[in-house]
Design a protein around this motif. Sequence first.
Motif, PDB file in Angstrom:
ATOM      1  N   UNK A  55       0.866  -1.122   0.027  1.00  0.00           N
ATOM      2  CA  UNK A  55       0.034   0.086  -0.072  1.00  0.00           C
ATOM      3  C   UNK A  55       1.027   1.316   0.068  1.00  0.00           C
ATOM      4  N   UNK A  56       1.820   1.362   0.895  1.00  0.00           N
ATOM      5  CA  UNK A  56       2.713   2.585   1.061  1.00  0.00           C
ATOM      6  C   UNK A  56       3.431   2.438  -0.133  1.00  0.00           C
ATOM      7  N   UNK A  57       4.144   1.452  -0.624  1.00  0.00           N
ATOM      8  CA  UNK A  57       5.181   1.247  -1.846  1.00  0.00           C
ATOM      9  C   UNK A  57       4.587   1.989  -3.076  1.00  0.00           C
ATOM     10  N   UNK A  58       3.307   1.580  -3.486  1.00  0.00           N
ATOM     11  CA  UNK A  58       2.707   1.879  -4.461  1.00  0.00           C
ATOM     12  C   UNK A  58       2.159   3.192  -4.160  1.00  0.00           C
ATOM     13  N   UNK A  59       1.777   3.809  -3.036  1.00  0.00           N
ATOM     14  CA  UNK A  59       1.706   5.428  -3.050  1.00  0.00           C
ATOM     15  C   UNK A  59       2.716   6.063  -3.257  1.00  0.00           C
ATOM     16  N   UNK A  60       3.790   6.000  -2.916  1.00  0.00           N
ATOM     17  CA  UNK A  60       5.172   6.452  -3.169  1.00  0.00           C
ATOM     18  C   UNK A  60       4.991   6.724  -4.802  1.00  0.00           C
ATOM     19  N   UNK A  61       4.925   5.616  -5.534  1.00  0.00           N
ATOM     20  CA  UNK A  61       5.178   5.590  -6.938  1.00  0.00           C
ATOM     21  C   UNK A  61       4.053   6.427  -7.811  1.00  0.00           C
ATOM     22  N   UNK A  62       2.743   6.155  -7.150  1.00  0.00           N
ATOM     23  CA  UNK A  62       1.480   6.679  -7.807  1.00  0.00           C
ATOM     24  C   UNK A  62       0.746   7.611  -7.117  1.00  0.00           C
ATOM     25  N   UNK A  64      -0.851  10.115  -8.043  1.00  0.00           N
ATOM     26  CA  UNK A  64      -2.193  10.329  -8.639  1.00  0.00           C
ATOM     27  C   UNK A  64      -3.263   9.407  -8.280  1.00  0.00           C
ATOM     28  N   UNK A  65      -2.860   8.634  -7.263  1.00  0.00           N
ATOM     29  CA  UNK A  65      -4.046   7.496  -6.934  1.00  0.00           C
ATOM     30  C   UNK A  65      -4.251   7.191  -5.697  1.00  0.00           C
ATOM     31  N   UNK A  66      -5.417   6.947  -5.034  1.00  0.00           N
ATOM     32  CA  UNK A  66      -5.411   6.702  -3.681  1.00  0.00           C
ATOM     33  C   UNK A  66      -5.376   5.158  -3.087  1.00  0.00           C
ATOM     34  N   UNK A  67      -4.645   4.809  -2.287  1.00  0.00           N
ATOM     35  CA  UNK A  67      -4.520   3.622  -1.666  1.00  0.00           C
ATOM     36  C   UNK A  67      -5.076   3.464  -0.367  1.00  0.00           C
ATOM     37  N   UNK A  68      -5.680   2.056  -0.296  1.00  0.00           N
ATOM     38  CA  UNK A  68      -6.345   1.578   1.046  1.00  0.00           C
ATOM     39  C   UNK A  68      -5.813   0.277   1.140  1.00  0.00           C
ATOM     40  N   UNK A  69      -5.066  -0.075   2.370  1.00  0.00           N
ATOM     41  CA  UNK A  69      -4.931  -1.295   2.775  1.00  0.00           C
ATOM     42  C   UNK A  69      -5.971  -1.824   3.755  1.00  0.00           C
ATOM     43  N   UNK A  70      -6.143  -3.120   3.646  1.00  0.00           N
ATOM     44  CA  UNK A  70      -7.224  -3.726   4.505  1.00  0.00           C
ATOM     45  C   UNK A  70      -6.547  -5.207   5.074  1.00  0.00           C
ATOM     46  N   UNK A  71      -6.975  -5.094   6.596  1.00  0.00           N
ATOM     47  CA  UNK A  71      -6.673  -6.152   7.261  1.00  0.00           C
ATOM     48  C   UNK A  71      -7.039  -6.103   8.645  1.00  0.00           C
ATOM     49  N   UNK A  72      -7.248  -6.946   9.244  1.00  0.00           N
ATOM     50  CA  UNK A  72      -7.674  -7.108  10.467  1.00  0.00           C
ATOM     51  C   UNK A  72      -6.800  -7.010  11.504  1.00  0.00           C
ATOM     52  N   UNK A  73      -5.393  -7.125  11.374  1.00  0.00           N
ATOM     53  CA  UNK A  73      -4.665  -7.078  12.371  1.00  0.00           C
ATOM     54  C   UNK A  73      -4.134  -5.582  12.680  1.00  0.00           C
ATOM     55  N   UNK A  74      -4.670  -4.997  13.902  1.00  0.00           N
ATOM     56  CA  UNK A  74      -4.361  -3.632  14.173  1.00  0.00           C
ATOM     57  C   UNK A  74      -3.095  -3.203  14.241  1.00  0.00           C
ATOM     58  N   UNK A  75      -2.279  -4.209  15.040  1.00  0.00           N
ATOM     59  CA  UNK A  75      -0.861  -3.868  15.352  1.00  0.00           C
ATOM     60  C   UNK A  75      -0.077  -3.715  14.019  1.00  0.00           C
TER      61      UNK A  75
END
Length: 219
Positions: A55-62, A64-75
């Motif tokens: 999520x973070x890596x692609x957000x750096x490259x792009x 012009x797009x919004x990125x949302x990471x989904x997981x249940x593990x809060x930590x």
Amino acid sequence: MRKKLSRFQDNEVNPNVIQEGKPVFETIKGNWQKDHFNNSKPLVVELACGRGEYTVGLARVYPHKNFIGVDIKGARIWVGSKQAMNEGLQNVAFLRTQIQMIDRFFATGEVSELWLTFPDPRPRDGDEKRRLTHPRFLDMYKDMLSKDGIFHLKTDSTSLFDYTLEVLEQREDILDLIYTKDLYQSPYNNDHHGIKTKYEQIFYDKGESIKYLRFKFAT
């Protein structure tokens, strides 16, 4: 335990984490661009994001797009959340929920791309319905994706990869399927910009080949 509790407390106030207890958690479906990102950029969702490396890596490259990471593990989400904030990445958010409930948070056609990165392969036969490429999950992904939206899968698991290909071959709504059982020796490697998740690096260092596929759903 204290460290984990501290991360949970951070998530409660971190503005880029959407989770139960925050008002937007109940209203974000269909409103990500308007109510969270405050722009009309395309949405890219990473499922089973773990620490959010993709999520973070692609957000750096792009940007012009919004990125949302989904997981249940809060930590785990906390790691990506803090990294994004420390880097000033305004195009990153994290949603804490079970993927089984993903349809509660994204409206029909709201997402332009979906990434499924190194999910639990659930190798036992009795766990087939829990595999994140089971037909019931694919139907949810199809609804979320926009016309010409793209689904990506990366995994080290040969069993999950072969299972997924079998599932896709049985469907009549799969378009433009490409795949490789050795991503780093394929022409698709450059599309990944050298981004690796923690587990991907572990598997790679052990000599495991990384499998990758992508496709579109027919509308």
